[in-house]
Write a protein that holds these residues in place. Structure first.
Motif, PDB file in Angstrom:
ATOM      1  N   THR A  54       2.236 -11.198  -6.113  1.00 19.71           N
ATOM      2  CA  THR A  54       2.433 -11.034  -4.676  1.00 19.71           C
ATOM      3  C   THR A  54       3.700 -11.717  -4.185  1.00 19.71           C
ATOM      4  O   THR A  54       4.423 -11.173  -3.346  1.00 19.71           O
ATOM      5  CB  THR A  54       1.222 -11.594  -3.900  1.00 19.71           C
ATOM      6  OG1 THR A  54       0.050 -10.902  -4.335  1.00 19.71           O
ATOM      7  CG2 THR A  54       1.394 -11.406  -2.408  1.00 19.71           C
ATOM      8  N   SER A  57       9.551 -11.710  -7.178  1.00 20.95           N
ATOM      9  CA  SER A  57      10.264 -10.475  -7.475  1.00 20.95           C
ATOM     10  C   SER A  57      11.555 -10.849  -8.184  1.00 20.95           C
ATOM     11  O   SER A  57      12.412 -11.531  -7.604  1.00 20.95           O
ATOM     12  CB  SER A  57      10.559  -9.701  -6.194  1.00 20.95           C
ATOM     13  OG  SER A  57      11.293  -8.535  -6.489  1.00 20.95           O
ATOM     14  N   VAL A  62       9.489 -14.470  -2.914  1.00 18.27           N
ATOM     15  CA  VAL A  62       9.708 -13.536  -1.806  1.00 18.27           C
ATOM     16  C   VAL A  62       8.468 -13.481  -0.923  1.00 18.27           C
ATOM     17  O   VAL A  62       7.356 -13.754  -1.361  1.00 18.27           O
ATOM     18  CB  VAL A  62      10.048 -12.114  -2.299  1.00 18.27           C
ATOM     19  CG1 VAL A  62      11.359 -12.079  -3.023  1.00 18.27           C
ATOM     20  CG2 VAL A  62       8.947 -11.563  -3.166  1.00 18.27           C
ATOM     21  N   LEU A  63       8.680 -13.132   0.317  1.00 16.53           N
ATOM     22  CA  LEU A  63       7.591 -12.924   1.264  1.00 16.53           C
ATOM     23  C   LEU A  63       7.829 -11.553   1.889  1.00 16.53           C
ATOM     24  O   LEU A  63       8.682 -11.394   2.763  1.00 16.53           O
ATOM     25  CB  LEU A  63       7.604 -14.029   2.325  1.00 16.53           C
ATOM     26  CG  LEU A  63       6.369 -14.128   3.197  1.00 16.53           C
ATOM     27  CD1 LEU A  63       5.143 -14.437   2.352  1.00 16.53           C
ATOM     28  CD2 LEU A  63       6.552 -15.197   4.249  1.00 16.53           C
ATOM     29  N   ASP A  64       7.075 -10.552   1.432  1.00 16.28           N
ATOM     30  CA  ASP A  64       7.293  -9.195   1.893  1.00 16.28           C
ATOM     31  C   ASP A  64       5.970  -8.531   2.251  1.00 16.28           C
ATOM     32  O   ASP A  64       4.986  -9.209   2.540  1.00 16.28           O
ATOM     33  CB  ASP A  64       8.082  -8.388   0.855  1.00 16.28           C
ATOM     34  CG  ASP A  64       7.381  -8.307  -0.490  1.00 16.28           C
ATOM     35  OD1 ASP A  64       6.245  -8.797  -0.606  1.00 16.28           O
ATOM     36  OD2 ASP A  64       7.963  -7.751  -1.428  1.00 16.28           O
ATOM     37  N   ALA A  65       5.939  -7.212   2.204  1.00 16.67           N
ATOM     38  CA  ALA A  65       4.762  -6.456   2.619  1.00 16.67           C
ATOM     39  C   ALA A  65       3.542  -6.758   1.757  1.00 16.67           C
ATOM     40  O   ALA A  65       2.408  -6.664   2.231  1.00 16.67           O
ATOM     41  CB  ALA A  65       5.073  -4.965   2.563  1.00 16.67           C
ATOM     42  N   ARG A  66       3.750  -7.141   0.505  1.00 19.51           N
ATOM     43  CA  ARG A  66       2.618  -7.465  -0.362  1.00 19.51           C
ATOM     44  C   ARG A  66       1.837  -8.661   0.173  1.00 19.51           C
ATOM     45  O   ARG A  66       0.610  -8.709   0.076  1.00 19.51           O
ATOM     46  CB  ARG A  66       3.094  -7.751  -1.784  1.00 19.51           C
ATOM     47  CG  ARG A  66       3.725  -6.524  -2.451  1.00 19.51           C
ATOM     48  CD  ARG A  66       4.286  -6.876  -3.787  1.00 19.51           C
ATOM     49  NE  ARG A  66       5.436  -7.774  -3.598  1.00 19.51           N
ATOM     50  CZ  ARG A  66       6.144  -8.282  -4.585  1.00 19.51           C
ATOM     51  NH1 ARG A  66       5.835  -8.019  -5.827  1.00 19.51           N
ATOM     52  NH2 ARG A  66       7.163  -9.072  -4.333  1.00 19.51           N
ATOM     53  N   THR A  94      -0.217  -2.950   3.721  1.00 16.53           N
ATOM     54  CA  THR A  94       1.025  -2.997   2.942  1.00 16.53           C
ATOM     55  C   THR A  94       1.888  -1.769   3.213  1.00 16.53           C
ATOM     56  O   THR A  94       3.104  -1.891   3.427  1.00 16.53           O
ATOM     57  CB  THR A  94       0.703  -3.089   1.428  1.00 16.53           C
ATOM     58  OG1 THR A  94      -0.095  -4.247   1.190  1.00 16.53           O
ATOM     59  CG2 THR A  94       1.971  -3.170   0.607  1.00 16.53           C
ATOM     60  N   ARG A  98       5.553  -1.769   5.057  1.00 16.41           N
ATOM     61  CA  ARG A  98       6.715  -1.149   4.387  1.00 16.41           C
ATOM     62  C   ARG A  98       7.251   0.012   5.202  1.00 16.41           C
ATOM     63  O   ARG A  98       8.469   0.234   5.259  1.00 16.41           O
ATOM     64  CB  ARG A  98       6.323  -0.666   2.985  1.00 16.41           C
ATOM     65  CG  ARG A  98       6.185  -1.792   2.014  1.00 16.41           C
ATOM     66  CD  ARG A  98       5.914  -1.296   0.620  1.00 16.41           C
ATOM     67  NE  ARG A  98       5.861  -2.443  -0.286  1.00 16.41           N
ATOM     68  CZ  ARG A  98       5.385  -2.388  -1.495  1.00 16.41           C
ATOM     69  NH1 ARG A  98       4.911  -1.249  -1.980  1.00 16.41           N
ATOM     70  NH2 ARG A  98       5.370  -3.463  -2.263  1.00 16.41           N
ATOM     71  N   TRP A 102       9.900  -3.791   7.205  1.00 16.34           N
ATOM     72  CA  TRP A 102       9.987  -5.240   7.156  1.00 16.34           C
ATOM     73  C   TRP A 102      10.022  -5.731   5.757  1.00 16.34           C
ATOM     74  O   TRP A 102       9.509  -5.497   4.838  1.00 16.34           O
ATOM     75  CB  TRP A 102       8.842  -5.886   7.905  1.00 16.34           C
ATOM     76  CG  TRP A 102       8.917  -5.674   9.388  1.00 16.34           C
ATOM     77  CD1 TRP A 102       9.992  -5.276  10.103  1.00 16.34           C
ATOM     78  CD2 TRP A 102       7.864  -5.832  10.337  1.00 16.34           C
ATOM     79  NE1 TRP A 102       9.685  -5.180  11.432  1.00 16.34           N
ATOM     80  CE2 TRP A 102       8.371  -5.523  11.592  1.00 16.34           C
ATOM     81  CE3 TRP A 102       6.540  -6.205  10.226  1.00 16.34           C
ATOM     82  CZ2 TRP A 102       7.621  -5.566  12.742  1.00 16.34           C
ATOM     83  CZ3 TRP A 102       5.789  -6.255  11.367  1.00 16.34           C
ATOM     84  CH2 TRP A 102       6.332  -5.940  12.620  1.00 16.34           C
TER      85      TRP A 102
END
Length: 102
Positions: A54, A57, A62-66, A94, A98, A102
Protein backbone atom coordinates in the motif's frame (compact mmCIF):
# COMPACT_ATOMS: atom_id res chain seq x y z
CA UNK A 1 16.72 -21.20 -18.33
CA UNK A 2 17.20 -19.13 -15.15
CA UNK A 3 13.45 -19.19 -14.57
CA UNK A 4 13.41 -23.00 -14.49
CA UNK A 5 16.31 -23.05 -12.05
CA UNK A 6 14.39 -20.65 -9.79
CA UNK A 7 11.25 -22.78 -10.06
CA UNK A 8 13.22 -25.94 -9.23
CA UNK A 9 14.95 -24.32 -6.24
CA UNK A 10 11.63 -22.96 -4.97
CA UNK A 11 9.97 -26.37 -5.27
CA UNK A 12 12.89 -28.04 -3.47
CA UNK A 13 12.80 -25.37 -0.74
CA UNK A 14 9.05 -25.83 -0.23
CA UNK A 15 9.49 -29.60 0.00
CA UNK A 16 12.31 -29.24 2.53
CA UNK A 17 10.27 -26.80 4.65
CA UNK A 18 7.36 -29.26 4.65
CA UNK A 19 9.73 -32.06 5.64
CA UNK A 20 11.23 -30.01 8.47
CA UNK A 21 7.71 -29.26 9.72
CA UNK A 22 6.89 -32.95 9.82
CA UNK A 23 10.09 -33.73 11.75
CA UNK A 24 9.31 -31.31 14.61
CA UNK A 25 8.38 -33.32 17.73
CA UNK A 26 4.72 -33.12 18.76
CA UNK A 27 5.69 -31.96 22.26
CA UNK A 28 7.28 -28.85 20.81
CA UNK A 29 4.11 -27.93 18.94
CA UNK A 30 1.97 -28.26 22.07
CA UNK A 31 3.83 -25.57 24.01
CA UNK A 32 1.72 -22.46 24.68
CA UNK A 33 4.35 -20.07 23.30
CA UNK A 34 4.57 -21.97 20.02
CA UNK A 35 0.78 -22.06 19.70
CA UNK A 36 0.51 -18.29 20.32
CA UNK A 37 3.22 -17.58 17.76
CA UNK A 38 1.58 -19.89 15.23
CA UNK A 39 -1.70 -18.02 15.69
CA UNK A 40 -0.18 -14.53 15.42
CA UNK A 41 2.45 -15.03 12.72
CA UNK A 42 0.07 -15.17 9.71
CA UNK A 43 -1.66 -11.98 10.86
CA UNK A 44 1.66 -10.16 11.24
CA UNK A 45 2.89 -11.33 7.84
CA UNK A 46 -0.35 -10.29 6.14
CA UNK A 47 -0.24 -6.87 7.82
CA UNK A 48 3.37 -6.36 6.72
CA UNK A 49 2.55 -7.38 3.15
CA UNK A 50 -0.46 -5.06 3.07
CA UNK A 51 1.58 -2.13 4.38
CA UNK A 52 4.40 -2.77 1.92
CA UNK A 53 2.05 -3.04 -1.06
CA UNK A 54 0.00 0.00 0.00
CA UNK A 55 2.65 2.51 0.99
CA UNK A 56 5.60 1.77 -1.33
CA UNK A 57 6.29 2.25 -4.99
CA UNK A 58 9.67 1.72 -6.56
CA UNK A 59 11.39 1.53 -3.20
CA UNK A 60 10.06 4.84 -1.89
CA UNK A 61 7.29 5.72 0.52
CA UNK A 62 4.12 7.01 -1.18
CA UNK A 63 0.66 8.06 -0.09
CA UNK A 64 -1.78 7.63 -2.96
CA UNK A 65 -5.18 6.17 -3.83
CA UNK A 66 -4.25 2.78 -2.37
CA UNK A 67 -4.05 4.35 1.10
CA UNK A 68 -7.56 5.77 0.67
CA UNK A 69 -8.83 2.33 -0.33
CA UNK A 70 -7.16 0.77 2.70
CA UNK A 71 -8.77 3.40 4.93
CA UNK A 72 -12.18 2.64 3.42
CA UNK A 73 -11.65 -1.06 4.04
CA UNK A 74 -10.66 -0.35 7.64
CA UNK A 75 -13.83 1.69 8.19
CA UNK A 76 -15.94 -1.10 6.70
CA UNK A 77 -14.24 -3.59 9.01
CA UNK A 78 -14.91 -1.42 12.04
CA UNK A 79 -18.56 -1.31 11.00
CA UNK A 80 -18.50 -5.14 10.80
CA UNK A 81 -19.37 -5.27 7.12
CA UNK A 82 -19.19 -8.61 5.27
CA UNK A 83 -15.92 -9.41 3.51
CA UNK A 84 -17.22 -8.70 0.00
CA UNK A 85 -18.49 -5.29 1.14
CA UNK A 86 -15.06 -4.52 2.64
CA UNK A 87 -13.32 -5.42 -0.62
CA UNK A 88 -15.93 -3.56 -2.67
CA UNK A 89 -15.55 -0.41 -0.57
CA UNK A 90 -11.78 -0.51 -1.00
CA UNK A 91 -12.09 -0.96 -4.76
CA UNK A 92 -14.69 1.78 -5.21
CA UNK A 93 -12.81 4.32 -3.10
CA UNK A 94 -9.46 3.55 -4.75
CA UNK A 95 -10.99 3.84 -8.22
CA UNK A 96 -12.77 7.04 -7.25
CA UNK A 97 -9.63 8.68 -5.91
CA UNK A 98 -7.68 7.63 -9.00
CA UNK A 99 -10.50 8.89 -11.19
CA UNK A 100 -10.28 12.29 -9.52
CA UNK A 101 -6.58 12.35 -10.33
CA UNK A 102 -5.22 12.54 -6.79
Amino acid sequence: MNVWIAIGLTAAGCYLMKLVGLLVPAGTLERPLVQRLAALLPVALLAALTAQQTFSSGGSLVLDARAAGLAAAAVALVLRAPFLVVVGAAVVVTAGVRGLGW
